[in-house]
Write a protein that holds these residues in place. Structure first.
Motif, PDB file in Angstrom:
ATOM      1  N   SER A  42       4.445  19.693 -19.119  1.00 30.78           N
ATOM      2  CA  SER A  42       3.999  20.471 -17.963  1.00 30.78           C
ATOM      3  C   SER A  42       3.873  19.563 -16.745  1.00 30.78           C
ATOM      4  CB  SER A  42       2.642  21.120 -18.264  1.00 30.78           C
ATOM      5  OG  SER A  42       2.087  21.725 -17.117  1.00 30.78           O
ATOM      6  N   ASP A  43       3.958  20.153 -15.565  1.00 27.57           N
ATOM      7  CA  ASP A  43       3.711  19.398 -14.334  1.00 27.57           C
ATOM      8  C   ASP A  43       2.303  19.667 -13.794  1.00 27.57           C
ATOM      9  OD1 ASP A  43       4.002  21.987 -13.464  1.00 27.57           O
ATOM     10  OD2 ASP A  43       5.667  21.573 -12.089  1.00 27.57           O
ATOM     11  N   ASP A  44       1.503  20.417 -14.577  1.00 28.66           N
ATOM     12  CA  ASP A  44       0.124  20.725 -14.178  1.00 28.66           C
ATOM     13  C   ASP A  44      -0.827  20.081 -15.191  1.00 28.66           C
ATOM     14  OD1 ASP A  44      -2.092  21.735 -12.924  1.00 28.66           O
ATOM     15  OD2 ASP A  44      -1.753  23.823 -13.519  1.00 28.66           O
ATOM     16  N   VAL A  45      -1.061  18.785 -15.012  1.00 32.52           N
ATOM     17  CA  VAL A  45      -1.853  17.995 -15.952  1.00 32.52           C
ATOM     18  C   VAL A  45      -3.111  17.472 -15.253  1.00 32.52           C
ATOM     19  CG1 VAL A  45      -1.899  15.947 -17.427  1.00 32.52           C
ATOM     20  CG2 VAL A  45       0.199  17.322 -17.254  1.00 32.52           C
ATOM     21  N   TRP A  46      -4.253  17.709 -15.873  1.00 31.87           N
ATOM     22  CA  TRP A  46      -5.538  17.263 -15.341  1.00 31.87           C
ATOM     23  C   TRP A  46      -6.186  16.296 -16.332  1.00 31.87           C
ATOM     24  CZ3 TRP A  46      -7.886  19.391 -10.768  1.00 31.87           C
ATOM     25  CH2 TRP A  46      -7.084  20.356 -10.136  1.00 31.87           C
ATOM     26  N   ILE A  47      -6.795  15.245 -15.815  1.00 30.99           N
ATOM     27  CA  ILE A  47      -7.458  14.239 -16.636  1.00 30.99           C
ATOM     28  C   ILE A  47      -8.963  14.299 -16.382  1.00 30.99           C
ATOM     29  CG2 ILE A  47      -7.565  11.814 -17.284  1.00 30.99           C
ATOM     30  CD1 ILE A  47      -4.763  13.030 -17.564  1.00 30.99           C
ATOM     31  N   VAL A  48      -9.738  14.485 -17.436  1.00 37.69           N
ATOM     32  CA  VAL A  48     -11.201  14.392 -17.350  1.00 37.69           C
ATOM     33  C   VAL A  48     -11.644  13.576 -18.560  1.00 37.69           C
ATOM     34  CG1 VAL A  48     -13.398  15.590 -17.170  1.00 37.69           C
ATOM     35  CG2 VAL A  48     -11.332  16.664 -16.246  1.00 37.69           C
ATOM     36  N   ALA A  49     -12.002  12.321 -18.339  1.00 34.39           N
ATOM     37  CA  ALA A  49     -12.275  11.400 -19.431  1.00 34.39           C
ATOM     38  C   ALA A  49     -13.582  10.642 -19.191  1.00 34.39           C
ATOM     39  CB  ALA A  49     -11.114  10.405 -19.576  1.00 34.39           C
ATOM     40  N   PRO A  50     -14.163  10.089 -20.252  1.00 35.02           N
ATOM     41  CA  PRO A  50     -15.419   9.347 -20.095  1.00 35.02           C
ATOM     42  C   PRO A  50     -15.258   8.109 -19.216  1.00 35.02           C
ATOM     43  CG  PRO A  50     -15.032   9.900 -22.408  1.00 35.02           C
ATOM     44  CD  PRO A  50     -13.764  10.201 -21.678  1.00 35.02           C
ATOM     45  N   GLU A  51     -16.302   7.807 -18.486  1.00 34.26           N
ATOM     46  CA  GLU A  51     -16.305   6.625 -17.614  1.00 34.26           C
ATOM     47  C   GLU A  51     -16.213   5.343 -18.440  1.00 34.26           C
ATOM     48  OE1 GLU A  51     -15.770   5.199 -14.319  1.00 34.26           O
ATOM     49  OE2 GLU A  51     -17.152   6.820 -13.743  1.00 34.26           O
ATOM     50  N   THR A  52     -16.810   5.348 -19.639  1.00 29.16           N
ATOM     51  CA  THR A  52     -16.815   4.170 -20.498  1.00 29.16           C
ATOM     52  C   THR A  52     -16.414   4.559 -21.921  1.00 29.16           C
ATOM     53  OG1 THR A  52     -19.166   4.483 -21.003  1.00 29.16           O
ATOM     54  CG2 THR A  52     -18.620   3.032 -19.152  1.00 29.16           C
ATOM     55  N   ASP A  53     -16.175   3.555 -22.746  1.00 30.82           N
ATOM     56  CA  ASP A  53     -15.778   3.772 -24.136  1.00 30.82           C
ATOM     57  C   ASP A  53     -16.842   4.561 -24.889  1.00 30.82           C
ATOM     58  OD1 ASP A  53     -14.909   3.624 -26.758  1.00 30.82           O
ATOM     59  OD2 ASP A  53     -14.403   1.504 -26.667  1.00 30.82           O
ATOM     60  N   GLN A  54     -16.429   5.672 -25.495  1.00 32.77           N
ATOM     61  CA  GLN A  54     -17.334   6.540 -26.245  1.00 32.77           C
ATOM     62  C   GLN A  54     -16.905   6.668 -27.707  1.00 32.77           C
ATOM     63  OE1 GLN A  54     -20.209   8.233 -24.786  1.00 32.77           O
ATOM     64  NE2 GLN A  54     -19.771   6.595 -23.323  1.00 32.77           N
ATOM     65  N   SER A  55     -16.213   5.682 -28.213  1.00 28.81           N
ATOM     66  CA  SER A  55     -15.736   5.737 -29.589  1.00 28.81           C
ATOM     67  C   SER A  55     -16.899   5.916 -30.565  1.00 28.81           C
ATOM     68  CB  SER A  55     -14.985   4.446 -29.940  1.00 28.81           C
ATOM     69  OG  SER A  55     -13.834   4.303 -29.128  1.00 28.81           O
ATOM     70  N   GLY A  56     -16.723   6.821 -31.510  1.00 26.62           N
ATOM     71  CA  GLY A  56     -17.717   7.027 -32.550  1.00 26.62           C
ATOM     72  C   GLY A  56     -18.903   7.885 -32.159  1.00 26.62           C
ATOM     73  N   VAL A  57     -18.853   8.513 -30.976  1.00 23.81           N
ATOM     74  CA  VAL A  57     -20.005   9.334 -30.561  1.00 23.81           C
ATOM     75  C   VAL A  57     -19.968  10.722 -31.191  1.00 23.81           C
ATOM     76  CG1 VAL A  57     -20.228   8.122 -28.371  1.00 23.81           C
ATOM     77  CG2 VAL A  57     -18.899  10.249 -28.473  1.00 23.81           C
ATOM     78  N   SER A  58     -18.876  11.043 -31.880  1.00 24.14           N
ATOM     79  CA  SER A  58     -18.724  12.323 -32.543  1.00 24.14           C
ATOM     80  C   SER A  58     -18.854  13.463 -31.518  1.00 24.14           C
ATOM     81  CB  SER A  58     -19.729  12.452 -33.687  1.00 24.14           C
ATOM     82  OG  SER A  58     -19.489  13.600 -34.461  1.00 24.14           O
ATOM     83  N   HIS A  59     -19.521  14.548 -31.911  1.00 22.31           N
ATOM     84  CA  HIS A  59     -19.571  15.742 -31.081  1.00 22.31           C
ATOM     85  C   HIS A  59     -20.865  15.809 -30.270  1.00 22.31           C
ATOM     86  CE1 HIS A  59     -18.536  20.347 -31.016  1.00 22.31           C
ATOM     87  NE2 HIS A  59     -18.413  19.764 -29.837  1.00 22.31           N
ATOM     88  N   SER A  60     -21.370  14.656 -29.861  1.00 19.98           N
ATOM     89  CA  SER A  60     -22.644  14.613 -29.161  1.00 19.98           C
ATOM     90  C   SER A  60     -22.516  15.091 -27.720  1.00 19.98           C
ATOM     91  CB  SER A  60     -23.224  13.196 -29.187  1.00 19.98           C
ATOM     92  OG  SER A  60     -22.343  12.287 -28.560  1.00 19.98           O
TER      93      SER A  60
END
Length: 253
Positions: free
Chosen positions: A27-45
Motif C-alpha cells: 500500500s502507499d498509505d502506511v502509518w507508523i506508530v511505535a514505542p519511543e523506547t525498546d518495549q521487548s517483553g512487555v506483553s499486552h501491558s
C-alpha cells in the motif's frame, strides 16, 4: 488499503524499517506508530499509571512513550480515528516469537490489541542464530514478507484471530517453504538465572536459557523455524479451553 505499523523494539529499530518497506509493497498509505523506547517483553501491558506522550517523528510517523498496546490504541482511536486502518502489522521483531514467546511478546501484543479493536492484524518476527542480535537477516523477512501477508489476506482472517509469522535464520533463497504450524512448547528446564555481583558486592540476575539439544514437536512453529521454513500460526483471543470447560461444567453441575 490503509496499514498501521507498530513494533516492540522501538521507533528506531531496524526491524521497524524493514516492516515499513514490506508494508509499502502492499500500500502507499502506511502509518507508523511505535514505542519511543525498546518495549521487548512487555506483553499486552497498558500504561495505566503514566500519561502517554505522543511525538511526531515524520510524515505519518509517530512515537509514543508507552507500550505496543498503547501505540495501537493511540493509532486507531486518536491519530487515525476519522479513517481507521484496514490492517495492522507488528514487527519485524528482532528474534523469533514462537512457543511460549507469544505470551511475553510486545510484538504479538500489538497485533492482539488491534484484533481486540476489530482490525485484522499480523505479527512478524525474524529469527537469528549463533551470529547473535548484531547479525539478524532482515533481508529474509524483507524479501518474503509481502508475499506471505498477501496470501494470508487472500485466505482471510476471522474476527478474534491474529496471525503470527516467523522467518527462519537463513538467506532468503534458502527458505524451504511456508509451514502452517501450531504453537510449540519449549523445554522449560532450560530456563535459568545467571547470577552476578555488582561493583558494590550486591547480587543481580539475568534471565537466560541454557544451551542444550532440544527436539521441537512435529508440526509446531519451533520445528518449522528449525527446518528453515517460514512459520504461520493463527492465534485466538479466546483463551478458553473447551474440553476443560466441559469437564468443569459437569463436575460443578
Amino acid at each position: 488499503m490503509r496499514i498501521l505499523v507498530t513494533n516492540d523494539d522501538g521507533i528506531h529499530a531496524p526491524g521497524l524499517r524493514c516492516l515499513e518497506e514490506i508494508a509499502r509493497e502492499l500500500s502507499d498509505d502506511v502509518w507508523i506508530v511505535a514505542p519511543e523506547t525498546d518495549q521487548s517483553g512487555v506483553s499486552h501491558s497498558l500504561s495505566l499509571n503514566d500519561p502517554l506522550r505522543l511525538r511526531q517523528a515524520g510524515e505519518k510517523r509517530y512515537a509514543v512513550k508507552g507500550t505496543p498496546s498503547d501505540c495501537i490504541i493511540m493509532g486507531i482511536r486518536h491519530i487515525l480515528k476519522e479513517h481507521g486502518p484496514d490492517l495492522v502489522l507488528s514487527g519485524v521483531n528482532r528474534g523469533q516469537n514462537v512457543a511460549e514467546d507469544v505470551t511475553y511478546s510486545g510484538t504479538i501484543a500489538g497485533a492482539m490489541e488491534a484484533t481486540i479493536l476489530g482490525v485484522r492484524a499480523i505479527a512478524l518476527s525474524q529469527a537469528y542464530g549463533a551470529g547473535g542480535r548484531a547479525n539478524v537477516k532482515w533481508h529474509t523477512a524483507a524479501q518474503h514478507g509481502a508475499s506471505v501477508i498477501r496470501r494470508v489476506l487472500e485466505v482471510g482472517i476471522e474476527p478474534g484471530i491474529l496471525v503470527n509469522v516467523n522467518f527462519p535464520d537463513c538467506e532468503p533463497d534458502a527458505v524451504k517453504g511456508i509451514a502452517v504450524a501450531a504453537q510449540g512448547v519449549r523445554n522449560q528446564a532450560l530456563l535459568s538465572l545467571d547470577e552476578r555481583v555488582d561493583g558494590r558486592g550486591n547480587p543481580y540476575f539475568w534471565l537466560a536459557f541454557a544451551k542444550a539439544r532440544f527436539e521441537p514437536g512435529h508440526g509446531t512453529d519451533l520445528k518449522a523455524i528449525a527446518d528453515g521454513c517460514i512459520s504461520v500460526t493463527p492465534l485466538r483471543l479466546d483463551l478458553t479451553d473447551e474440553p476443560t470447560l466441559t469437564r468443569f461444567a459437569q463436575a460443578f453441575a
